[in-house]
Design a protein around this motif. Structure first.
Motif, PDB file in Angstrom:
ATOM      1  N   ILE A  64       0.911  -1.121   0.074  1.00  0.00           N
ATOM      2  CA  ILE A  64       0.028  -0.060  -0.038  1.00  0.00           C
ATOM      3  C   ILE A  64       0.795   1.225  -0.093  1.00  0.00           C
ATOM      4  O   ILE A  64       0.381   2.281  -0.638  1.00  0.00           O
ATOM      5  CB  ILE A  64      -1.038  -0.082   1.227  1.00  0.00           C
ATOM      6  N   SER A  65       2.035   1.252   0.970  1.00  0.00           N
ATOM      7  CA  SER A  65       2.715   2.584   0.630  1.00  0.00           C
ATOM      8  C   SER A  65       3.750   2.656  -0.510  1.00  0.00           C
ATOM      9  O   SER A  65       3.680   3.810  -0.952  1.00  0.00           O
ATOM     10  CB  SER A  65       3.696   2.538   2.042  1.00  0.00           C
ATOM     11  N   ASP A  66       4.076   1.470  -1.119  1.00  0.00           N
ATOM     12  CA  ASP A  66       4.418   1.716  -2.335  1.00  0.00           C
ATOM     13  C   ASP A  66       3.606   2.139  -3.536  1.00  0.00           C
ATOM     14  O   ASP A  66       3.927   2.950  -4.323  1.00  0.00           O
ATOM     15  CB  ASP A  66       5.038   0.239  -2.658  1.00  0.00           C
ATOM     16  N   LEU A  67       2.286   1.805  -3.319  1.00  0.00           N
ATOM     17  CA  LEU A  67       1.239   2.154  -4.383  1.00  0.00           C
ATOM     18  C   LEU A  67       1.198   3.784  -4.109  1.00  0.00           C
ATOM     19  O   LEU A  67       1.278   4.713  -4.969  1.00  0.00           O
ATOM     20  CB  LEU A  67      -0.077   1.811  -4.182  1.00  0.00           C
ATOM     21  N   LYS A  68       1.105   4.349  -2.943  1.00  0.00           N
ATOM     22  CA  LYS A  68       1.111   5.712  -2.623  1.00  0.00           C
ATOM     23  C   LYS A  68       2.211   6.398  -2.968  1.00  0.00           C
ATOM     24  O   LYS A  68       2.296   7.441  -3.680  1.00  0.00           O
ATOM     25  CB  LYS A  68       1.143   5.948  -0.836  1.00  0.00           C
ATOM     26  N   ASN A  69       3.612   5.809  -2.587  1.00  0.00           N
ATOM     27  CA  ASN A  69       4.771   6.615  -3.003  1.00  0.00           C
ATOM     28  C   ASN A  69       5.162   6.289  -4.437  1.00  0.00           C
ATOM     29  O   ASN A  69       6.096   6.719  -4.960  1.00  0.00           O
ATOM     30  CB  ASN A  69       5.758   5.922  -2.152  1.00  0.00           C
ATOM     31  N   LYS A  70       4.333   5.636  -5.191  1.00  0.00           N
ATOM     32  CA  LYS A  70       4.349   5.112  -6.614  1.00  0.00           C
ATOM     33  C   LYS A  70       5.749   4.729  -6.837  1.00  0.00           C
ATOM     34  O   LYS A  70       6.713   5.159  -7.717  1.00  0.00           O
ATOM     35  CB  LYS A  70       4.253   6.395  -7.466  1.00  0.00           C
ATOM     36  N   ILE A  71       6.074   3.588  -6.327  1.00  0.00           N
ATOM     37  CA  ILE A  71       7.213   2.769  -6.322  1.00  0.00           C
ATOM     38  C   ILE A  71       7.075   1.263  -6.531  1.00  0.00           C
ATOM     39  O   ILE A  71       6.182   0.599  -6.145  1.00  0.00           O
ATOM     40  CB  ILE A  71       8.203   3.005  -5.078  1.00  0.00           C
ATOM     41  N   LEU A  72       8.028   0.822  -7.643  1.00  0.00           N
ATOM     42  CA  LEU A  72       7.725  -0.684  -8.068  1.00  0.00           C
ATOM     43  C   LEU A  72       8.860  -1.271  -7.308  1.00  0.00           C
ATOM     44  O   LEU A  72      10.080  -1.309  -7.707  1.00  0.00           O
ATOM     45  CB  LEU A  72       7.997  -0.794  -9.518  1.00  0.00           C
ATOM     46  N   ARG A  73       8.607  -2.281  -6.574  1.00  0.00           N
ATOM     47  CA  ARG A  73       9.546  -3.020  -5.498  1.00  0.00           C
ATOM     48  C   ARG A  73       9.178  -4.378  -5.316  1.00  0.00           C
ATOM     49  O   ARG A  73       8.191  -4.898  -5.349  1.00  0.00           O
ATOM     50  CB  ARG A  73       9.454  -2.252  -4.388  1.00  0.00           C
TER      51      ARG A  73
END
Ligand code: CTP
Length: 615
Positions: free
Chosen positions: A154-163
């Protein structure tokens, strides 16, 4: 959170009813891209359900046994998986309220040397960690109506990062295709950034080797199509090139290309950038042009694929030639032919269909043509339109010429951006567009065919080439409006149109003494038409160029056209031009050394008819 649609709710309630009816010990979680897209506010009705304690097939069997299913469920099917032998991977699908829903058990996987994992029943947590990206590893638990996030998705989606949920080396080693998946998600969600660790992993030669070993070639095709059809594929492509991953994905043998590969310094005054940056910029521009003209998204993807490969031939060993006049510069005569060949082989091997490949082929082969279109007369435009249409598919793809012009525009903007001339580009485009809108523009052939012409001129031999030349004259008359082409159907040409064409053609033939010229040529063509040619390794031979006035230059590639057929595996490179004496080295494809034995008999040599291969 997000809102469920009415249909989502109906489906989920139905699943809970089945569970209750059979008193099953099972939990349902929607997994994968559905949650990601819902959270991003994008539509997605691709519902995959992960089950605890039960295989997909077992659960679908319960659904089929459930009494109150009439009018709710449709047909069911087994889902083929690479690991289908594994009992715990039994995935099954069934239509519920008209949507295809897939079921599989939660998994925990260990991968050995191949892509096929050893699978065990897993927990939500183990299942989340074995996935490709954190943003794809979220669950929606339908019973409690909540999202479950074990990996920080969820936080990666918010921060727009592909990890990746685990160390990317591990995630990619498990399934190297995921590297391409990451790039296609980047192209789709173009404001996302890729975790630098992912890019670092892509640079790892072992992972790239694993790609070749574990990923069956045809799995790359759909990912490449999705990647090139994304909102902006240029960034993903830059990574694919910069990390050298393209060599594995496209199975390019390093031996066959320049040591710098796609990072080739082009060394020409026409280009500001190296090959990689140029290609990336062309795609960025072309994608924007296609988007702003509201072109079909599928065609946009295919055009971006053509742009990806349009200059690939420049990398190929042997295509880079020192410029004969401009010291320190290179030139790439015929690179478009090499590019088209490379693209076709690569695309075929990754499973791209013939129709798309034909489009890519046309675009690449003719991508240079619009650059010289300011010199075209009506005949030039007509020829361009003829060459760039796909036989039998003219009606399906009437705008290929336009896309090739878009490509040329994108190419120009990415070559010498500071000197890019928008007005000139627009004028050239308009000329072709105006031509197409004339009555003759749709009709590409000549209204008089070979038979008509032979009947008209029984004393001229076909060998003189008069048929082709006279047809060209007729086409010009059509284009110039001297023959009224309004409403003329190519398949059924009215007699009076043919008569009109014959009358106009005769006028031109008389005005220019063509009858005499072609009859005379018949006598002289075998005497005067040849020039002396010396094969550098062997004896002198004689040849006749098909274009009589062509000035052969060193570095130029030529083909042997004996008996009217070019032999595709062979070509010559002109080494020296000395008046009428030309020295050529003759090669066969795939061989480094010139082949010598080629022209032993003088007889052979006399019939040799060279054409300039790549003009
Ligand atoms: N997945 C994975 N590794 C793969 C393929 C798929 O981990 N090589 C997982 C991902 O969690 C993915 C899910 O399986 O979200 C479903 O795969 P797929 O349907 O191919 O992708 P989506 O994420 O649903 O993307 P889309 O349907 O938008 O292409």
């Amino acid at each position: 959170m997000f809102n469920l649609t009415e249909i989502d709710k109906k489906i989920f309630n139905f699943l809970l009813d089945v569970k209750k009816y059979f008193n099953l010990n099972v939990e349902f979680r929607v997994s994968g891209g559905w949650i990601r897209d819902k959270l991003l506010g994008l539509p997605n009705d691709d519902i995959d359900i992960a089950l605890s304690n039960m295989t997909g097939t077992d659960f679908v069997n319960y659904i089929k046994k459930y009494p109150n299913k009439n009018g709710i469920i449709g047909k069911d099917y087994q889902v083929a998986l690479n690991a289908e032998k594994s009992k715990h991977l039994e995935t099954a699908g069934i239509d519920i309220f008209g949507l295809k829903i897939e079921f599989v058990n939660l998994r925990s996987e260990t991968y050995g040397d191949s892509r096929i994992p050893t699978v065990e029943m897993g927990t939500p947590e183990t299942d989340a960690f074995r996935r490709d990206l954190t943003v794809n590893a979220l669950f929606y638990n339908i019973e409690i109506g909540e999202i479950e996030d074990y990996v920080g998705g969820i936080s990666d989606l918010k921060n727009k990062i592909l990890r990746t949920p685990m160390d990317p080396l591990k995630t990619f080693n498990d399934d190297p295709l995921r590297m391409l998946r990451v790039l296609r998600f980047q192209s789709k969600f173009n404001d996302f950034i890729i975790d630098p660790k992912i890019i670092e992993a892509m640079r790892n030669p072992e992972i790239r080797e694993a790609y070749k070993k574990k990923v069956s070639t045809e799995r790359s095709g759909p990912e490449i199509i999705k990647m090139m059809s994304g909102k902006d594929p240029s960034k993903s492509l830059e990574i694919l090139f910069d990390t050298d991953l393209y060599l594995s994905v496209f199975q390019i043998n390093k031996e066959d290309i320049h040591e710098d590969g796609i990072k080739l310094d082009q060394k020409t005054k026409y280009h500001k950038y190296n090959l990689m940056t140029h290609t990336v910029e062309v795609i960025k521009n072309l994608n924007n042009i296609m988007l702003s003209n509201n072109e079909d998204p599928k065609m946009r993807g295919v055009m971006n694929i053509a742009a990806l490969f349009h200059d690939f031939g420049k990398m190929k060993k042997g295509v880079q030639q020192p410029h004969p006049k401009n010291e320190g510069q290179m030139r790439y005569i015929g690179h478009e032919i090499e590019s088209a060949k490379m693209a076709d082989n690569i695309l075929k091997s990754i499973g791209i269909g013939e129709e798309d490949r034909n489009i890519v082929n046309k675009v690449i082969l003719y991508h240079m043509a619009p650059h010289s279109s300011s010199d075209w007369g009506n005949k030039g435009i007509g020829n361009f339109l003829n060459k760039t249409s796909i036989p039998g598919k003219e009606d399906k793809y009437p705008n290929l010429w336009k896309y090739i012009f878009y490509h040329a525009q994108a190419d120009n903007m990415a070559s010498q951006p500071d000197n890019y001339d928008d007005i000139k580009q627009q004028q050239m485009f308009n000329r072709v567009n105006d031509f197409i809108n004339k009555p003759s523009g749709k009709f590409r052939g000549s209204v008089l065919d070979g038979n008509d012409l032979m009947q008209m001129f029984p004393n001229i031999l076909p060998k003189t080439g008069f048929i082709r030349d006279f047809m060209d004259i007729v086409k010009n008359l059509q284009y110039d409006g001297k023959i009224d082409m309004t409403g003329v159907d190519e398949k059924n040409i009215p007699i009076q149109i043919k008569e009109q064409a014959k009358k106009e053609l005769l006028k031109i033939v008389e005005q220019n003494d063509l009858l005499e010229k072609y009859t005379m040529e018949k006598k002289t063509m075998f005497q005067n038409w040849y020039k002396k040619i010396k094969l550098s390794q062997k004896e002198d031979i004689v040849f006749g160029p098909s274009k009589q006035n062509h000035k052969y230059q060193t570095g130029e590639r030529v083909r042997d056209r004996r008996k009217g057929l070019a032999i595709p595996q062979e070509y010559g490179i002109i080494e020296k031009v000395d008046g009428d004496n030309i020295t050529i080295k003759w090669y066969r494809k795939g061989k480094k050394d010139p082949i010598r034995e080629k022209f032993n008999a003088l007889e052979d040599s006399i019939a040799l008819n060279l054409i300039v291969a790549e003009i």
